[in-house]
Design an enzyme around this catalytic site. Structure first.
Site, PDB file in Angstrom:
ATOM      1  CE  LYS A   1      -4.157  -1.784   2.134  1.00  0.00           C
ATOM      2  NZ  LYS A   1      -4.039  -3.257   1.882  1.00  0.00           N
TER       3      LYS A   1
ATOM      4  NE  ARG B   1      -8.305 -10.098  -5.793  1.00  0.00           N
ATOM      5  CZ  ARG B   1      -9.350  -9.590  -5.423  1.00  0.00           C
ATOM      6  NH1 ARG B   1     -10.344  -9.649  -6.001  1.00  0.00           N
ATOM      7  NH2 ARG B   1      -9.689  -8.932  -4.196  1.00  0.00           N
TER       8      ARG B   1
END
Length: 660
Positions: A116, A297
């Site tokens: 992150k 994804r």
């Protein structure tokens, strides 16, 4: 084009990928663990390969076994679905190194967005708005506290490698920061082997908005508009919809453009999602929407985007992985109508959403869907028509599932039964229809969150499109409480049970009432173990008991009736639970779910105090401690460490301390 595809996943997403591959003429290979030997995705594929024991760590998470299965069957490509190894850059690279096609983004893109803090820095450089905070290299408690004070409280501590709500702490005051930091880092280290954190300004009215992006190997990147995923429970999405309610065109244009910049910054190929957090205290405004993370994804909620754009994202994935350009240009994509999805889970809201596993003896989902997959196209002045993938007519409900009646819900994996997706011309119609669908779900003996979903969809703040990510946490306990069986259904059950008690007489048994009597009569039944006085209508039984209700909303279980109302099952019997032995006394320690006993802390004869832990059950990656209901003595103990137990099994008995 790929000719044979291995799906490195299971359940509904494997079935979803197989369906599109078949439409494209691509042969499919499924992989399965011991627990999934008879699973729907295994029977749906052209071939299937066993890859190991039931635990995912010994099967679906073992990349070497999956690549070996692809080699063994001659598959050219591997599609990871979502979850498991889908965002594992090492596995993606191993697939490529094995000479196979990876149906997903480049490993470098996965790595770039995997942490992150690194992702935020990259997005900042690309001109993507990020949440105010600190993501520097200095991880000393002193520096982090200094930065938190500068940001202003409340502040959010987040593990840089976190996900699924783990490694996150909200801190409301300066004096709580250091203890929260220590706790967060400890959890992050245990969960992700990385205790580094970043800090973000806490958003007081947060909405979760995400943008579907798609890139190819030719340098093209498009967006397919946004989704709203604000209805979450413990950071897990429950209901998703597209487009986001209250999203203005100017804000949408700026948000989606930022998402495209984010994808281009990492040379993205394939399907991906840019997740944003919006400060909705003044509505959805572009200057109050910040980058949160990227999921490299296909997403669980991708069907709502497919429904409003008329695009099959799995087909796009397979085409782009084969080297083709994205099938449509940005100007050819548009929003048509509204779509909303609910995740139907095998869990019991009344018991803290504990997972519910076992055999799906009865499974019925209200649908007029002619095939499992229908898309929609909006015709000017004409409404919706089906854009077909095998369907002969349009349908308002799309069901994505990996189970059927008779299937087993395993304790080893995610307890999703199905995704229920509704499309309509506008949000009001879509939400109303989905609430009805959830209210007509029939599942037994597995418990589900169907009633919870139906009630959630009817809450006024949600109907107004004003909920934040905190909404379920604020109202969820109330919505999780079971509803009582309606009077009409209770009367119907009474009539059926007592007609069967004396079929030749049409009698209500001991009370002497006959079904064809023209007067009001009452009797006692037991609904979910609780005595209930029921009054029958002043009419002939066959005339008021609707045949469809009798056949569709009712199943048998050891002589009792199971009726479904508003998404909840109800057991109805003429026998007292005490008479039938169906209910253990208050000192019985009952298994709330099927699972494995991973710890037993007491022995027969031990004295225990109220609240003392007796044993721990594990199911679906979740631990549940069973405690003593009162001060007493363990007089019976049938559980042992390592043993498997079924739901409602009596594991121990505690006799209360006598105060005479």
């Amino acid at each position: 084009m790929i000719s044979k595809l291995l799906i490195a996943n299971r359940g509904e997403i494997a079935c979803r990928i197989i369906r599109t591959a078949r439409e494209m003429g691509i042969a499919t290979v499924a992989v399965y663990s011991d627990a999934d030997a008879k699973a729907l995705h295994v029977r749906s594929a052209d071939e299937a390969v066993h890859i190991g024991p039931s635990p995912a760590a010994e099967s679906y998470l073992v990349g070497e076994k999956i690549i070996a299965a692809a080699k063994q069957t001659g598959a050219e490509a591997i599609h990871p679905g979502y979850g498991f190894l889908s965002e594992n850059a090492g596995f993606a690279q191993a697939v490529i190194d094995a000479g196979l096609i990876w149906v997903g983004p480049k490993p470098s893109s996965i790595e770039a967005m995997g942490l992150k803090d690194a992702a935020k820095k990259l997005m900042r450089e690309a001109g993507v708005p990020v949440t105010p905070g600190y993501d520097g290299d200095d991880q000393s408690p002193e520096r982090l506290k200094q930065e938190a004070d500068a940001i202003g409280y409340p502040v959010l501590i987040k593990a840089v490698a976190g996900g699924g709500g783990k490694g996150m702490r909200k801190v409301d005051a300066p004096e709580d920061f250091l203890s929260s930091l220590e706790s967060c880092k400890r959890e992050a280290k245990a969960s992700f082997s990385n205790d580094e954190v970043l800090l973000e300004k806490w958003i007081t009215s947060p909405r979760h908005i995400e943008v579907q992006v798609f890139g190819d190997s030719h340098g093209n990147v498009v967006h397919l508009f946004e989704r709203d995923c604000s209805l979450q429970r413990r950071h897990q999405k429950v209901i998703e919809e597209a487009p986001a309610p209250g999203m203005g065109e100017d804000t949408r244009e700026q948000l989606c453009a930022a998402a495209v910049r984010a994808a281009k910054a990492v040379g993205y190929e394939g399907a991906g999602t840019i997740e944003f957090i919006a400060d909705a205290s003044e509505g959805l405004r572009a200057d109050r929407i910040f980058f949160m993370e990227m999921n490299t994804r296909l997403q669980v909620e991708h069907p709502v985007t497919e429904e409003i754009t008329k695009v099959d994202l799995v087909e796009w994935q397979l085409r782009v992985a084969s080297g083709e350009p994205i099938p449509l240009k940005q100007e050819e994509l548009s929003i048509n109508g509204h779509a909303i999805e609910a995740r139907l889970y095998a869990e019991d809201p009344a018991k803290g959403f504990l997972p519910s596993t076992g055999r799906l003896d009865h499974l019925h989902l209200d649908t007029d869907l002619p095939t499992p997959f229908a898309m929609f196209r909006y015709i000017e002045n004409g409404g919706f028509e089906g854009l077909e993938f095998g369907a002969e007519a349009p349908a308002p409900l799309r069901i994505e599932t990996g189970v059927e009646q008779g299937s087993e819900v395993s304790p080893y994996y995610d307890p999703m039964i199905a995704k229920l997706v509704v499309s309509a011309i506008d949000r009001v119609a879509a939400v109303k229809r989905l609430a009805e669908v959830c209210g007509k779900v029939e599942v037994w003996p597995i418990r589900t969150n169907a009633a919870f979903l139906s009630r959630l969809l009817q809450e006024e703040p949600f109907l107004a499109g004003e909920v934040t990510t905190a909404f379920i946490g604020e109202v969820g306990d109330n919505l999780a409480q079971p509803l009582s069986l309606p009077d009409d259904d209770a009367a119907m059950a009474l009539g059926l049970l007592q007609r069967e008690a004396e079929p030749d007489q049409g009698s209500l048994g001991p009370q002497g009432f006959r079904l064809n009597a023209a007067r009001r009569n009452s009797a006692t039944i037991f609904v979910d173990g609780i005595a209930r006085d029921v009054v029958l209508p002043d009419t002939n039984f066959p005339s008021w008991a609707h045949s469809k209700t009798i056949t569709d909303n009712l199943v048998r279980d050891t002589g009792d009736l199971i009726l479904f109302a508003a998404g909840s099952p109800h057991r109805v019997t003429l026998r007292s639970p005490a008479d039938s032995g169906a209910q253990a006394h208050d000192g019985a320690i009952i298994a709330p779910m099927p699972g494995k006993v991973i710890a037993v802390d007491v022995a027969e004869g031990d004295s225990v105090t109220a609240g003392q832990r007796l044993m721990v059950l594990e199911a679906m990656k979740m631990e549940h401690a069973l405690t003593a209901p009162f001060d007493g003595t363990v007089t019976e103990l049938s559980a042992e460490t390592g043993g498997q137990v079924q739901v409602e099994a009596v594991l121990a008995v505690v006799e209360p301390v006598s105060h005479e």
